[in-house]
Design a protein around this motif. Structure first.
Motif, short mmCIF file in Angstrom:
data_model
loop_
_atom_site.label_atom_id
_atom_site.label_comp_id
_atom_site.label_asym_id
_atom_site.label_seq_id
_atom_site.Cartn_x
_atom_site.Cartn_y
_atom_site.Cartn_z
N ASP A 115 26.37 83.46 27.48
CA ASP A 115 26.48 82.35 28.44
C ASP A 115 26.61 82.85 29.87
O ASP A 115 26.03 82.28 30.79
N GLU A 116 27.37 83.93 30.06
CA GLU A 116 27.53 84.50 31.40
C GLU A 116 26.18 84.88 32.00
O GLU A 116 25.89 84.59 33.16
N TYR A 117 25.33 85.49 31.20
CA TYR A 117 24.02 85.90 31.69
C TYR A 117 23.07 84.72 31.82
O TYR A 117 22.30 84.63 32.78
N TRP A 118 23.11 83.79 30.85
CA TRP A 118 22.22 82.64 30.93
C TRP A 118 22.50 81.78 32.15
O TRP A 118 21.60 81.14 32.70
N GLU A 119 23.75 81.77 32.63
CA GLU A 119 24.06 81.00 33.84
C GLU A 119 23.30 81.53 35.06
O GLU A 119 23.06 80.79 36.01
N ALA A 120 22.92 82.79 35.04
CA ALA A 120 22.18 83.38 36.17
C ALA A 120 20.68 83.11 36.07
O ALA A 120 19.97 83.26 37.05
N VAL A 121 20.21 82.72 34.89
CA VAL A 121 18.77 82.51 34.67
C VAL A 121 18.41 81.06 34.99
O VAL A 121 19.00 80.13 34.44
N ARG A 122 17.43 80.89 35.85
CA ARG A 122 17.00 79.53 36.22
C ARG A 122 15.89 79.07 35.26
O ARG A 122 14.72 79.02 35.62
N TRP A 123 16.30 78.75 34.05
CA TRP A 123 15.36 78.39 32.99
C TRP A 123 14.86 76.95 33.12
O TRP A 123 13.83 76.59 32.57
N GLN A 124 15.59 76.12 33.87
CA GLN A 124 15.25 74.70 33.95
C GLN A 124 13.85 74.46 34.49
O GLN A 124 13.12 73.60 33.99
N SER A 125 13.44 75.22 35.50
CA SER A 125 12.10 75.01 36.07
C SER A 125 11.02 75.35 35.06
O SER A 125 9.99 74.67 35.00
N ASP A 126 11.24 76.36 34.23
CA ASP A 126 10.27 76.69 33.17
C ASP A 126 10.17 75.53 32.17
O ASP A 126 9.08 75.18 31.73
N HIS A 127 11.32 74.97 31.81
CA HIS A 127 11.31 73.86 30.86
C HIS A 127 10.54 72.66 31.42
O HIS A 127 9.77 72.03 30.70
N VAL A 128 10.78 72.33 32.68
CA VAL A 128 10.08 71.20 33.29
C VAL A 128 8.58 71.47 33.31
O VAL A 128 7.77 70.61 32.95
N GLU A 129 8.20 72.66 33.71
CA GLU A 129 6.79 73.03 33.79
C GLU A 129 6.10 72.95 32.43
O GLU A 129 4.92 72.59 32.34
N ARG A 130 6.84 73.23 31.37
CA ARG A 130 6.26 73.23 30.02
C ARG A 130 6.52 71.94 29.25
O ARG A 130 6.21 71.84 28.08
N GLY A 131 7.13 70.94 29.93
CA GLY A 131 7.37 69.66 29.29
C GLY A 131 8.49 69.68 28.27
O GLY A 131 8.53 68.85 27.37
N ARG A 132 9.40 70.61 28.40
CA ARG A 132 10.53 70.72 27.46
C ARG A 132 11.75 69.99 28.01
O ARG A 132 11.93 69.87 29.22
N SER A 133 12.60 69.55 27.13
CA SER A 133 13.81 68.83 27.51
C SER A 133 14.84 69.76 28.13
O SER A 133 15.06 70.87 27.63
N LEU A 134 15.48 69.29 29.19
CA LEU A 134 16.55 70.07 29.80
C LEU A 134 17.84 70.00 28.99
O LEU A 134 18.80 70.71 29.28
N ASP A 135 17.85 69.15 27.97
CA ASP A 135 19.01 69.05 27.08
C ASP A 135 19.03 70.15 26.03
O ASP A 135 19.99 70.28 25.28
N GLN A 136 17.95 70.92 25.96
CA GLN A 136 17.85 71.98 24.95
C GLN A 136 17.59 73.33 25.63
O GLN A 136 16.45 73.71 25.87
N PRO A 137 18.68 74.04 25.96
CA PRO A 137 18.52 75.35 26.62
C PRO A 137 17.73 76.32 25.73
O PRO A 137 17.68 76.15 24.51
N PRO A 138 17.15 77.34 26.32
CA PRO A 138 16.38 78.30 25.54
C PRO A 138 17.23 79.05 24.54
O PRO A 138 18.44 79.22 24.74
N ARG A 139 16.61 79.53 23.51
CA ARG A 139 17.29 80.34 22.49
C ARG A 139 16.81 81.79 22.54
O ARG A 139 17.20 82.60 21.72
N ASP A 140 15.95 82.10 23.50
CA ASP A 140 15.38 83.45 23.62
C ASP A 140 16.48 84.48 23.90
O ASP A 140 17.51 84.15 24.48
N PRO A 141 16.21 85.71 23.52
CA PRO A 141 17.14 86.77 23.93
C PRO A 141 16.92 87.13 25.40
O PRO A 141 15.87 86.81 25.97
N LEU A 142 17.90 87.74 25.99
CA LEU A 142 17.80 88.27 27.34
C LEU A 142 17.86 89.79 27.27
O LEU A 142 18.50 90.35 26.39
#
Length: 174
Positions: A115-142
């Motif tokens: 969570d500490e690292y994911w807070e630094a990642v601006r994943w929301q813009s990727d989700h919007v660009e790909r039509g994904r819900s912002l209610d479902q954060p990524p599950r990818d590894p970092l």
């Protein structure tokens, strides 16, 4: 012919920056750019260089990567890594960048410090660009790169009488 930047002529100064000033300049570079070329070592010893979008937490570089990617497979075998970050280059006076040498680790989504690292990642813009819900954060590894040594280059430092290439290490400046 007129000399545009007379301070670039002649020998380079050799004076070292104070550590706190060097750290501030490195952090400024890391915070104002977002693309790095990550270099890993293939099975056969040959280099593999991959551009990635990164985020930083201090001197740590963080980027998303699938476990099956070549760079991730390489880092599971050999954690040594180098990353190159460069500012747009117009001419010698604008030459500015960093070579980061360190070790990498994979942080899976269920790791305690994920969570500490994911807070630094601006994943929301990727989700919007790909039509994904912002209610479902990524599950990818970092992938997290811990810097052990950074070679920082900034030719503008010559104007102030400092060497254009400065080296930062975890414990001391050389």
């Amino acid at each position: 012919m007129p000399l545009t930047n007379s301070w670039l002529a002649g020998d380079s100064p050799t004076r070292r920056l104070p550590r706190e000033v060097l750290e501030e300049r490195i952090l400024n570079l890391l915070s104002t750019h977002n693309t790095a070329v990550i270099a890993t070592v293939n099975d056969d010893g040959s280099p593999n260089a991959t551009p990635v979008r990164y985020f930083n937490l201090g001197f740590e570089i963080v980027y998303t990567s699938w476990n099956g990617s070549v760079k991730s497979r390489n880092l599971r075998r050999d954690v040594r890594v180098a990353a190159g970050i460069v500012a747009p280059l117009v001419g010698q006076a604008s030459s500015r960048g960093a070579q980061i040498f360190g070790t990498a680790r994979t942080v899976e989504r269920d790791d305690p410090d994920a969570d500490e690292y994911w807070e630094a990642v601006r994943w929301q813009s990727d989700h919007v660009e790909r039509g994904r819900s912002l209610d479902q954060p990524p599950r990818d590894p970092l992938t997290v790169i811990k810097a052990h040594r950074i070679v920082y280059t900034e030719h503008w430092l010559r104007r102030e009488g400092f060497a254009p290439r400065q080296t930062w290490t975890e414990t001391s400046q050389g």
